[in-house]
Design a protein around this motif. Structure first.
Motif, PDB file in Angstrom:
ATOM      1  N   ASN A 321       0.880  -1.218  -0.137  1.00  0.00           N
ATOM      2  CA  ASN A 321       0.105  -0.138  -0.028  1.00  0.00           C
ATOM      3  C   ASN A 321       0.723   1.380   0.058  1.00  0.00           C
ATOM      4  N   LYS A 322       2.083   1.143   0.401  1.00  0.00           N
ATOM      5  CA  LYS A 322       3.002   2.298   0.162  1.00  0.00           C
ATOM      6  C   LYS A 322       3.352   2.922  -0.959  1.00  0.00           C
ATOM      7  N   LEU A 323       3.106   1.968  -2.071  1.00  0.00           N
ATOM      8  CA  LEU A 323       3.180   2.306  -3.601  1.00  0.00           C
ATOM      9  C   LEU A 323       2.042   3.048  -4.184  1.00  0.00           C
ATOM     10  N   LYS A 324       1.191   2.927  -3.607  1.00  0.00           N
ATOM     11  CA  LYS A 324      -0.105   3.757  -4.077  1.00  0.00           C
ATOM     12  C   LYS A 324       0.297   5.299  -4.090  1.00  0.00           C
ATOM     13  N   GLY A 325      -0.326   5.656  -5.128  1.00  0.00           N
ATOM     14  CA  GLY A 325      -0.106   7.420  -5.176  1.00  0.00           C
ATOM     15  C   GLY A 325       1.258   7.754  -5.969  1.00  0.00           C
ATOM     16  N   SER A 326       2.089   6.731  -5.732  1.00  0.00           N
ATOM     17  CA  SER A 326       3.312   6.957  -6.468  1.00  0.00           C
ATOM     18  C   SER A 326       3.727   6.400  -7.974  1.00  0.00           C
ATOM     19  N   TYR A 327       2.844   5.337  -8.192  1.00  0.00           N
ATOM     20  CA  TYR A 327       2.804   4.620  -9.218  1.00  0.00           C
ATOM     21  C   TYR A 327       1.243   4.490  -9.820  1.00  0.00           C
ATOM     22  N   ALA A 328       1.016   4.191 -11.269  1.00  0.00           N
ATOM     23  CA  ALA A 328      -0.128   3.723 -11.794  1.00  0.00           C
ATOM     24  C   ALA A 328       0.260   3.334 -13.063  1.00  0.00           C
ATOM     25  N   LEU A 329      -0.995   2.460 -13.360  1.00  0.00           N
ATOM     26  CA  LEU A 329      -0.806   1.754 -14.653  1.00  0.00           C
ATOM     27  C   LEU A 329      -0.463   2.814 -15.892  1.00  0.00           C
ATOM     28  N   THR A 330       0.242   2.293 -16.884  1.00  0.00           N
ATOM     29  CA  THR A 330       0.400   3.097 -18.047  1.00  0.00           C
ATOM     30  C   THR A 330      -0.843   2.694 -18.856  1.00  0.00           C
ATOM     31  N   ASN A 342       9.396   3.862 -22.003  1.00  0.00           N
ATOM     32  CA  ASN A 342       9.138   3.498 -20.702  1.00  0.00           C
ATOM     33  C   ASN A 342      10.182   4.529 -20.062  1.00  0.00           C
ATOM     34  N   SER A 343      10.866   5.500 -20.612  1.00  0.00           N
ATOM     35  CA  SER A 343      11.589   6.629 -19.976  1.00  0.00           C
ATOM     36  C   SER A 343      10.813   7.319 -18.707  1.00  0.00           C
ATOM     37  N   ASN A 344       9.745   7.571 -19.165  1.00  0.00           N
ATOM     38  CA  ASN A 344       8.779   8.044 -18.183  1.00  0.00           C
ATOM     39  C   ASN A 344       7.749   7.224 -17.478  1.00  0.00           C
ATOM     40  N   ASN A 345       8.024   6.019 -17.582  1.00  0.00           N
ATOM     41  CA  ASN A 345       6.862   4.985 -17.452  1.00  0.00           C
ATOM     42  C   ASN A 345       6.344   5.302 -15.882  1.00  0.00           C
ATOM     43  N   THR A 346       5.033   5.202 -15.885  1.00  0.00           N
ATOM     44  CA  THR A 346       4.612   5.287 -14.408  1.00  0.00           C
ATOM     45  C   THR A 346       4.358   4.062 -13.784  1.00  0.00           C
ATOM     46  N   GLU A 347       4.418   2.843 -14.401  1.00  0.00           N
ATOM     47  CA  GLU A 347       4.296   1.760 -13.818  1.00  0.00           C
ATOM     48  C   GLU A 347       5.229   0.793 -13.319  1.00  0.00           C
ATOM     49  N   ILE A 348       6.385   1.040 -14.303  1.00  0.00           N
ATOM     50  CA  ILE A 348       7.567   0.198 -13.966  1.00  0.00           C
ATOM     51  C   ILE A 348       8.399   0.513 -12.600  1.00  0.00           C
ATOM     52  N   ILE A 349       8.932  -0.099 -11.574  1.00  0.00           N
ATOM     53  CA  ILE A 349       9.250   0.091 -10.443  1.00  0.00           C
ATOM     54  C   ILE A 349      10.875  -0.319 -10.460  1.00  0.00           C
ATOM     55  N   PHE A 350      10.934  -1.239 -10.982  1.00  0.00           N
ATOM     56  CA  PHE A 350      12.502  -1.889 -11.127  1.00  0.00           C
ATOM     57  C   PHE A 350      12.699  -2.773 -12.200  1.00  0.00           C
ATOM     58  N   GLN A 351      13.521  -2.383 -12.998  1.00  0.00           N
ATOM     59  CA  GLN A 351      13.823  -3.184 -14.427  1.00  0.00           C
ATOM     60  C   GLN A 351      15.397  -3.446 -14.360  1.00  0.00           C
ATOM     61  N   ILE A 352      15.412  -4.730 -15.445  1.00  0.00           N
ATOM     62  CA  ILE A 352      16.622  -5.025 -15.634  1.00  0.00           C
ATOM     63  C   ILE A 352      16.938  -4.892 -17.123  1.00  0.00           C
ATOM     64  N   ASP A 353      18.068  -3.970 -17.463  1.00  0.00           N
ATOM     65  CA  ASP A 353      18.207  -3.474 -19.115  1.00  0.00           C
ATOM     66  C   ASP A 353      19.129  -4.599 -19.824  1.00  0.00           C
ATOM     67  N   PHE A 354      18.554  -4.906 -21.066  1.00  0.00           N
ATOM     68  CA  PHE A 354      19.325  -5.873 -21.784  1.00  0.00           C
ATOM     69  C   PHE A 354      19.492  -5.073 -23.147  1.00  0.00           C
ATOM     70  N   LYS A 355      20.316  -5.875 -23.794  1.00  0.00           N
ATOM     71  CA  LYS A 355      20.513  -5.343 -25.055  1.00  0.00           C
ATOM     72  C   LYS A 355      20.141  -6.476 -26.314  1.00  0.00           C
ATOM     73  N   LEU A 356      19.341  -6.546 -27.049  1.00  0.00           N
ATOM     74  CA  LEU A 356      18.931  -7.537 -27.739  1.00  0.00           C
ATOM     75  C   LEU A 356      19.866  -7.384 -28.944  1.00  0.00           C
ATOM     76  N   THR A 357      20.528  -8.684 -29.409  1.00  0.00           N
ATOM     77  CA  THR A 357      21.162  -8.652 -30.672  1.00  0.00           C
ATOM     78  C   THR A 357      20.960  -9.748 -31.363  1.00  0.00           C
ATOM     79  N   GLY A 358      20.939  -9.771 -32.836  1.00  0.00           N
ATOM     80  CA  GLY A 358      20.523 -10.890 -33.662  1.00  0.00           C
ATOM     81  C   GLY A 358      21.553 -12.285 -33.238  1.00  0.00           C
ATOM     82  N   ASN A 359      22.822 -11.866 -33.005  1.00  0.00           N
ATOM     83  CA  ASN A 359      23.576 -12.705 -32.773  1.00  0.00           C
ATOM     84  C   ASN A 359      23.737 -13.500 -31.224  1.00  0.00           C
ATOM     85  N   SER A 360      22.854 -12.892 -30.333  1.00  0.00           N
ATOM     86  CA  SER A 360      22.508 -13.607 -29.168  1.00  0.00           C
ATOM     87  C   SER A 360      23.865 -13.432 -28.235  1.00  0.00           C
TER      88      SER A 360
END
Length: 580
Positions: A321-330, A342-360
């Motif tokens: 409940n502490k998160l209510k008011g600070s976040y909202a669904l996009t 998602n640079s100004n995304n109101t929903e994401i709280i913590f994310q892990i950044d990946f870089k997709l490559t066709g060569n995996s």
């Protein structure tokens, strides 16, 4: 000395991500098992980088100090070892014989007590966040595939291709399973680095080029340690708790206690909540909100099976409940999986950044395992029929040939499922749902794009509030409002709201169904089913409907076994019940 440490951290980060596929499987001749120990104490060395013939085939030791190279040609080979405490490379020759495992022990110099090891906490933090991208951790061939949705009722393995995850999906694993061993090892690599950083700050034996405050760095280290241990406790049930850089596996001080591990996770996250107040960091770093959301998730898991500490439902509510008011669904569901939106995304709280490559390449979200037919290299995962049907009001709409355009009201369907295939780089509608595949993350298979994996987002929080509120007070208006917020975004109106009048058990099932639709491929399904004691019944139902994809599930297999390599070197470690 500082320069050496920075170089070493980068060296480890670069090599640890090497794919299991990097060692040739064309010539299955023999194998090599390497144990790395300190010369003076004979203790196993953690984080030693062991290379076979060249750095292209490199593995990193876990707390057991062991790595194993499979499918190696017979003959002579060179093993090279580099450890975090030295810039010296230790080498030794080994001979591989047909269908045999050559076992060698390499002794390395003990840590130099004269030269101080000054840790650059900024470099170590960056390396630690990058470690989340490793295979067997939060990479797609880790979190989302190895234990998140696989083995449940969302995706199953394409057995025609015999993918490496097949045994995990069918529950035919044992204490020597290589994937289970690697998951264990790579998680403890992260924990070891966290403990190194924490000790350096406690001893005031660190440096920072950008003036990072010690309590801020400490909070980030403790957040990552809590996150990692939360994975381990859900996966293995009773992991070894290590909070020190000085571990003696032969004494009785090594802790293996589920409740104490949860208590340590709680302490770490409360420290984060206290010490990052007023600190602004990007969403791929620790924060007060991330600690609150993760702690709410931790309490919810503690409230369910196996601990069944039902008083934690109320504690979870307080955190969430502490998160209510600070976040909202996009407004748009798909924006949570689009790096450009998602640079100004109101929903994401913590994310892990990946870089997709066709060569995996290493440290990429390995999309080559899944996605539309014709667009992926491996096509390892297929959708269960019941999951596809859950988006349709009328299952008959899925009868082959499927008519396009389809009558699907839930907008999430088009983001989570690919009802099309690729031929020569061009997509076309697929009128047989058997050939539909998981989608959601990468939408462009033609070029390199970035992607952010949203580990904690507000939709998850709302659904956890609905579950916890129902457990404490029954299906109240608060619980209905929480789940209906998620559904209104999915359907674009309130016509598909869950209406009051159902029982508490029916409401729980409704929440779990909603989590399945909303959070698919984000790695939460198995945790949900274990927590609510529904995994067995869901698998029984799956086996009944899918005789060609049977799962050999038994009740003790809700968690992995403690890897045999850990038991071999840790005389005080206890195996999970049911495993031998």
């Amino acid at each position: 000395m500082k320069h050496k440490i920075i170089t070493l951290l980068i060296f480890i980060t670069t090599l640890v991500g090497c794919s299991k596929d990097s060692i040739s499987t064309e010539e299955q001749k023999g194998s090599i098992e390497v144990l790395v120990v300190f010369e003076d104490t004979n203790k196993p060395v953690f984080d030693a980088v062991v290379a076979l013939n060249s750095s292209s085939n490199a593995l990193t030791t876990g707390i057991t100090g062991i790595v194993k190279f499979e499918n190696i040609e017979i003959g002579n080979h060179m093993i090279s070892v580099k450890v975090p405490t030295s810039d010296v490379v230790f080498e030794e020759n080994v001979t591989v014989e047909l269908n045999k495992t050559a076992k060698i022990t390499i002794e390395v110099d003990p840590p130099n007590p004269v030269l101080p090891s000054i840790i650059d906490i900024d470099v170590l933090l960056l390396s630690s966040y990058n470690s989340l991208l490793m295979d067997d951790v939060f990479n797609a061939i880790g979190y989302a595939s190895y234990w998140g949705d696989i083995g449940t009722d969302i995706i199953t393995t394409n057995n025609k291709l015999n993918p490496p995850t097949r045994d995990l999906n069918t529950y035919n694993f044992n204490t020597n399973d290589k994937i289970i061993e690697d998951i264990w090892t790579n998680h403890y690599k992260i924990i070891r680095n966290m403990n190194v950083g924490i000790k350096a700050i406690e001893d005031s034996d660190f440096t920072t080029e950008i003036g990072t405050k010690p309590n801020v760095a400490m909070a980030e280290f403790r957040f990552l340690r809590a996150l990692t241990y939360f994975n381990l406790i859900k996966l293995y049930g009773n992991p070894v708790l290590v909070t020190s850089t000085d571990v003696n596996l032969n004494d009785n001080t090594v802790v293996q206690d589920q409740l104490k591990t949860y208590e340590q996770i709680e302490k770490d996250l409360k420290y984060v909540e206290l010490n990052l107040s007023g600190v602004s960091l990007p969403k791929n770093r620790a924060s007060v909100s991330a600690a609150q959301a993760l702690l709410g998730k931790v309490y919810l898991q503690m409230a369910g099976f196996p601990l069944l500490m039902t008083n934690k439902y109320e504690t979870a509510l307080i955190q969430l409940n502490k998160l209510k008011g600070s976040y909202a669904l996009t407004p748009n569901y798909k924006d949570n999986f689009n790096a450009e939106k998602n640079s100004n995304n109101t929903e994401i709280i913590f994310q892990i950044d990946f870089k997709l490559t066709g060569n995996s390449n290493e440290n990429s979200w390995d999309w080559v395992n899944w996605g539309p037919m014709g667009a992926t290299e491996r096509d390892h995962f297929i959708l269960t029929p019941s999951f596809i049907e859950s988006y349709f009001e009328n299952p008959n709409d899925l009868n082959s040939p499927v008519s396009f355009p389809m009558n699907v009201k839930d907008s999430r369907f088009f983001e989570n499922i690919a009802p099309f295939t690729y031929e020569n780089g061009v997509s076309k509608n697929e009128d047989n749902s058997i050939n539909w595949r998981p989608y959601k993350f990468s939408k462009n298979y033609q070029k390199e794009v970035s992607f952010h994996f949203p580990y904690l987002r507000y939709a998850d929080v709302l659904l956890m509030i609905a579950e916890a509120e129902n457990a404490v007070n029954g299906p109240t208006s608060i619980a209905y409002d929480a789940i209906n917020q998620v559904r209104r975004r999915a359907f674009g109106n309130s016509e598909n709201d869950i209406n009051p009048g159902i029982s508490s058990e029916e409401f729980l099932n409704t929440v779990l169904d909603e989590r399945r639709l909303e959070l698919c491929f984000e790695g939460h399904r198995k945790d949900d089913l274990i927590r609510t004691q529904k995994l067995h019944s869901v698998i029984d139902d799956f086996n009944l409907k899918n005789p060609q994809h049977q799962k050999n599930y038994q009740s003790y297999k809700y968690i992995f076994p403690i890897p045999q390599i850990e038991l071999a070197l840790n005389p005080n470690a206890i195996q999970n019940t049911g495993y031998k």
